[in-house]
Design a protein around this motif. Structure first.
Motif, short mmCIF file in Angstrom:
data_model
loop_
_atom_site.label_atom_id
_atom_site.label_comp_id
_atom_site.label_asym_id
_atom_site.label_seq_id
_atom_site.Cartn_x
_atom_site.Cartn_y
_atom_site.Cartn_z
N VAL A 99 50.66 56.12 60.17
CA VAL A 99 50.94 56.87 58.95
C VAL A 99 50.93 58.35 59.29
N GLU A 100 51.78 59.08 58.62
CA GLU A 100 51.80 60.53 58.74
C GLU A 100 51.74 61.08 57.32
N PHE A 101 51.05 62.20 57.20
CA PHE A 101 50.83 62.73 55.85
C PHE A 101 51.33 64.17 55.79
N TYR A 102 52.11 64.44 54.77
CA TYR A 102 52.72 65.77 54.64
C TYR A 102 52.48 66.30 53.23
N GLU A 103 52.67 67.60 53.13
CA GLU A 103 52.53 68.26 51.84
C GLU A 103 53.67 69.26 51.68
N ASP A 104 54.21 69.33 50.49
CA ASP A 104 55.05 70.47 50.17
C ASP A 104 54.53 71.05 48.86
N GLU A 105 55.24 71.97 48.29
CA GLU A 105 54.68 72.64 47.11
C GLU A 105 54.42 71.69 45.95
N HIS A 160 53.36 63.59 50.72
CA HIS A 160 54.21 62.50 51.21
C HIS A 160 53.47 61.73 52.29
N GLN A 205 54.09 58.81 55.13
CA GLN A 205 55.14 58.05 55.80
C GLN A 205 54.54 56.99 56.69
N GLU A 258 55.29 53.68 59.27
CA GLU A 258 56.32 53.06 60.11
C GLU A 258 56.28 51.55 59.92
N GLU A 279 63.64 53.61 54.40
CA GLU A 279 64.87 53.88 55.13
C GLU A 279 64.61 53.86 56.64
N ASP A 280 65.45 53.16 57.36
CA ASP A 280 65.35 53.08 58.82
C ASP A 280 63.95 52.67 59.29
N GLY A 281 63.33 51.80 58.55
CA GLY A 281 62.01 51.33 58.97
C GLY A 281 60.88 52.30 58.68
N ILE A 282 61.15 53.30 57.87
CA ILE A 282 60.10 54.25 57.48
C ILE A 282 59.94 54.23 55.97
N THR A 303 58.46 56.00 52.84
CA THR A 303 57.94 57.30 52.40
C THR A 303 57.43 57.16 50.97
N ARG A 325 54.78 70.30 55.23
CA ARG A 325 53.78 70.69 56.22
C ARG A 325 52.98 69.46 56.61
N HIS A 354 48.48 65.29 58.57
CA HIS A 354 47.91 64.27 59.45
C HIS A 354 49.05 63.58 60.20
N ASP A 391 67.07 48.86 59.63
CA ASP A 391 65.67 49.05 59.25
C ASP A 391 64.79 49.45 60.43
#
Lengths: 156, 131
Positions: free
Chosen positions: A62-68, A72, A74, A76, A134-137, A139, B78, B81, B110
């Motif tokens: 898992v990956e974790f993101y932030e925008d304003e 998010h 993500q 796999e 999408e594409d195995g990801i 979100t 941004r 993690h 996929d």
């Protein structure tokens, strides 16, 4: 050693039959299932199931993101279909799980099962969470509640 | 055979590489192989990789698969993690049996690349009539 390499992927010995050597130059074990060696690799699971493909414990990265406006997450999940995924957000914990029970037909991998949970920040507008595959990801987009968004403060 | 992953997992060099979260040049993707009577089917799991990011070669019994995913994050994102250690995948498989190299086909869906390797005539299953 080299001959053993084939065996780990062997489903009823087929991989062994097809593949003589697997990454001859590589001994490193790279996996997209996580970044710690404690993660359970599905392969190990298949093998420990004595060559059957019992539902494997699989821990997607898992990956974790932030925008304003949003957070998010993500995950796999290659090969997993939309209707095989469950997403839950409860008490600031986001959990995704997926499961396939039937044997693989042509062009599909066979059974698997996994769950992955991540902590998410407080202040998410739970009614507006959206997910996109999408594409195995996968979100998962989690909008911040109004009060949490950055605000321009006027200097008087 | 159950020991392979474990052996590798206990390899101190590998462990170091894993433990410190360094970015790697590429990852070795997980893959599966099935025997489909006329074909072998190899599925290579490369999440995030699209058709345009895949490169496949077959030469001297060596099947090589590379995959690259789009590394551009959407505007304004941004990372808080990260777990993925590379955006690229690389897999080399030395085949043990004759396949019809001219008729290998592939598709991506996929985040899974499916390769269909037709068996060469010499290794196809054959029905032997009893006379």
């Amino acid at each position: 050693m080299e001959t053993n390499l084939n065996l780990k992927f062997g489903k009823e010995g087929m991989a062994m039959q097809l593949i003589r050597r697997d990454d001859p130059t590589l001994t490193r074990f790279d996996s997209w299932f996580g970044d710690t060696w404690n993660d359970i690799h599905p392969l190990t699971q298949f093998l420990e199931g004595l060559g059957t493909r019992a539902p494997a414990a699989w821990r997607p990265t898992v990956e974790f993101y932030e925008d304003e406006e949003n957070y998010h997450a993500q995950f796999e999940v290659p090969g997993v279909k939309k209707d095989e995924i469950d997403i839950e957000l409860e008490n600031a914990v986001l959990t995704i799980s997926a499961k396939r029970e039937e044997q693989g037909d042509e062009g599909r991998q066979s059974r698997f099962a996994f769950t992955r949970s991540v902590n998410v920040p407080d202040g998410i507008d739970a009614d507006k969470v959206k997910a996109h595959l999408e594409d195995g990801i996968l979100t998962v987009t989690m909008p911040k509640q109004e009060g949490r968004k950055p605000r321009a403060i006027q200097v008087n | 055979m159950t020991t392979l992953s474990k052996q590798q997992a206990s390899d101190p060099a590998a462990q170091r590489q894993s433990g410190d979260g360094t970015r790697l040049r590429y990852l070795r993707p997980y893959y599966e192989v099935d025997d489909r009577n006329e074909n072998f089917e190899v599925r290579v799991f490369m999440p995030g990789v699209r058709k345009s990011g895949v490169d496949i070669t077959y030469e001297n019994d060596m099947l090589t698969v590379s995959g690259t995913r789009d590394r551009d994050l959407p505007e304004g994102w941004r990372p808080l993690h990260r777990e993925r250690r590379s955006d690229s995948y690389h897999l080399e498989l030395q085949l043990n049996v004759d396949v019809d190299g001219d008729r290998i086909s592939a598709h991506v869906e996929d985040g899974v690349l499916t390769l269909t390797l037709p068996k060469a005539e010499t290794i196809k299953p054959r029905r032997i009539p009893v006379e």
